[in-house]
Design a protein around this motif. Structure first.
Motif, PDB file in Angstrom:
ATOM      1  N   ASN A  96       5.236  -4.962   7.424  1.00  0.00           N
ATOM      2  CA  ASN A  96       5.778  -3.695   7.948  1.00  0.00           C
ATOM      3  C   ASN A  96       6.026  -2.666   6.847  1.00  0.00           C
ATOM      4  O   ASN A  96       6.521  -1.568   7.123  1.00  0.00           O
ATOM      5  N   SER A  97       5.697  -3.001   5.620  1.00  0.00           N
ATOM      6  CA  SER A  97       5.886  -2.082   4.493  1.00  0.00           C
ATOM      7  C   SER A  97       4.681  -1.149   4.357  1.00  0.00           C
ATOM      8  O   SER A  97       3.564  -1.488   4.765  1.00  0.00           O
ATOM      9  N   PRO A  98       4.873   0.032   3.765  1.00  0.00           N
ATOM     10  CA  PRO A  98       3.736   0.908   3.462  1.00  0.00           C
ATOM     11  C   PRO A  98       2.823   0.227   2.441  1.00  0.00           C
ATOM     12  O   PRO A  98       3.299  -0.423   1.507  1.00  0.00           O
ATOM     13  N   ILE A  99       1.519   0.377   2.615  1.00  0.00           N
ATOM     14  CA  ILE A  99       0.548  -0.310   1.763  1.00  0.00           C
ATOM     15  C   ILE A  99      -0.339   0.697   1.040  1.00  0.00           C
ATOM     16  O   ILE A  99      -0.887   1.625   1.652  1.00  0.00           O
ATOM     17  N   LEU A 100      -0.474   0.506  -0.270  1.00  0.00           N
ATOM     18  CA  LEU A 100      -1.356   1.329  -1.092  1.00  0.00           C
ATOM     19  C   LEU A 100      -2.367   0.411  -1.769  1.00  0.00           C
ATOM     20  O   LEU A 100      -2.013  -0.660  -2.263  1.00  0.00           O
ATOM     21  N   PHE A 101      -3.627   0.821  -1.803  1.00  0.00           N
ATOM     22  CA  PHE A 101      -4.658   0.069  -2.510  1.00  0.00           C
ATOM     23  C   PHE A 101      -4.970   0.730  -3.857  1.00  0.00           C
ATOM     24  O   PHE A 101      -5.046   1.958  -3.955  1.00  0.00           O
TER      25      PHE A 101
END
Length: 286
Positions: A96-101
């Motif tokens: 449920n956390s924001p995800i950055l690649f």
């Protein structure tokens, strides 16, 4: 459990650091996808940029044989790897956390291609909140010379000169035939990463870091890709380091590179918060 199947590293920041940077909101999860032959000790230097910002980081580099052999012959081994990598988020309850690649070279971008496809099509993964993707020294397309340079650097002095030349020759012929000469036909069976993502790009923001001095990924490939994303209204930006070699921008310009990573992360988080506020306002006005 996915953590029994692929070799990765995950780092959680201390609670104080997360609270100081994100003030009660969920801290971002940054997934770093390494270049072919990347050692974890090198990738960890990049993850520290985000750990210092109170982020959770996941580090993973696809095996050499998968990047240089499986993909060259059209075997989609990385597709199952992409699924296992996303399952890690559920294993550690950070889905449920924001995800950055943060993606490095074609080796990382090939895997990103399959991750993006899963996020588009899979019911479970489509609910993940991706806020952006930062791409370092990628993507490149149809560059046999660059691919040979990458494989040569990766092999290094681990094997005998004779075996090295044989492997390079076989690889060059295979890539040239399947990815250049026969590609107008083979693309209907297995489209390359460059074309696949360009034709159906994810909607989240992208930031490309590259260099005209890169001898592995042609700068014009990156620039054409950026232009294609802009035409499809994908939020995209880029920065040319001009003089740094392939995946060496952080080594040559550490402060500038880290600042650009942090600024992009913060901008993506602000965009997310702005979107959530607008959603709440629409719900309250109904």
């Amino acid at each position: 459990m996915a953590d029994d199947e692929i070799d990765y590293n995950i780092v959680f920041p201390d609670a104080g650091t997360s609270e100081r940077h994100w003030q009660g909101t969920k801290e971002p999860v940054v997934i770093l996808l390494g270049w072919a032959g990347c050692k974890d000790k090198h990738l960890s230097k990049y993850s520290s940029i985000y750990n210092e910002q109170g982020c959770v980081t996941v580090r993973y580099t696809a095996p050499l044989k998968t990047v240089f052999i499986s993909e060259s012959f059209g075997y989609k081994e990385l597709s199952s790897t992409a699924q296992k990598l996303l399952e890690i988020l559920y294993d550690y309850e950070v889905e449920n956390s924001p995800i950055l690649f943060h993606i490095f070279s074609n080796g990382g971008f090939m895997l990103y291609r399959y991750i993006a496809e899963l996020l588009h099509s899979d019911k479970q993964f489509s609910s993940l909140c991706v806020i952006g993707a930062l791409v370092d020294s990628a993507p490149g397309s149809g560059n046999v010379r660059g691919a040979l340079r990458a494989l040569t650097a990766t092999l290094g002095s681990k094997i005998s000169p004779v075996l090295r030349y044989v492997l390079l020759a076989v690889f060059a012929v295979t890539v040239f035939l399947l990815r250049v000469v026969l590609y107008p036909l083979t693309k209907y069976i297995h489209k390359n990463h460059y074309d696949a993502v360009q034709e159906r790009p994810p909607a989240w923001p992208h930031f490309f870091l590259y260099s005209k001095a890169d001898q592995v990924i042609r700068h014009r490939d990156v620039e054409v890709f950026v232009g294609a994303l802009k035409q499809k209204d994908v939020p995209v930006d880029s920065f040319d380091f001009v003089s740094s070699p392939h995946v060496s921008h952080f080594r040559d310009f550490p402060e500038q590179y880290a600042l650009k990573c942090r600024d992009f992360l913060v901008a993506c988080m602000k965009e997310l918060q702005g979107t959530e506020i607008k959603k709440r306002q629409r719900v309250q006005s109904q």
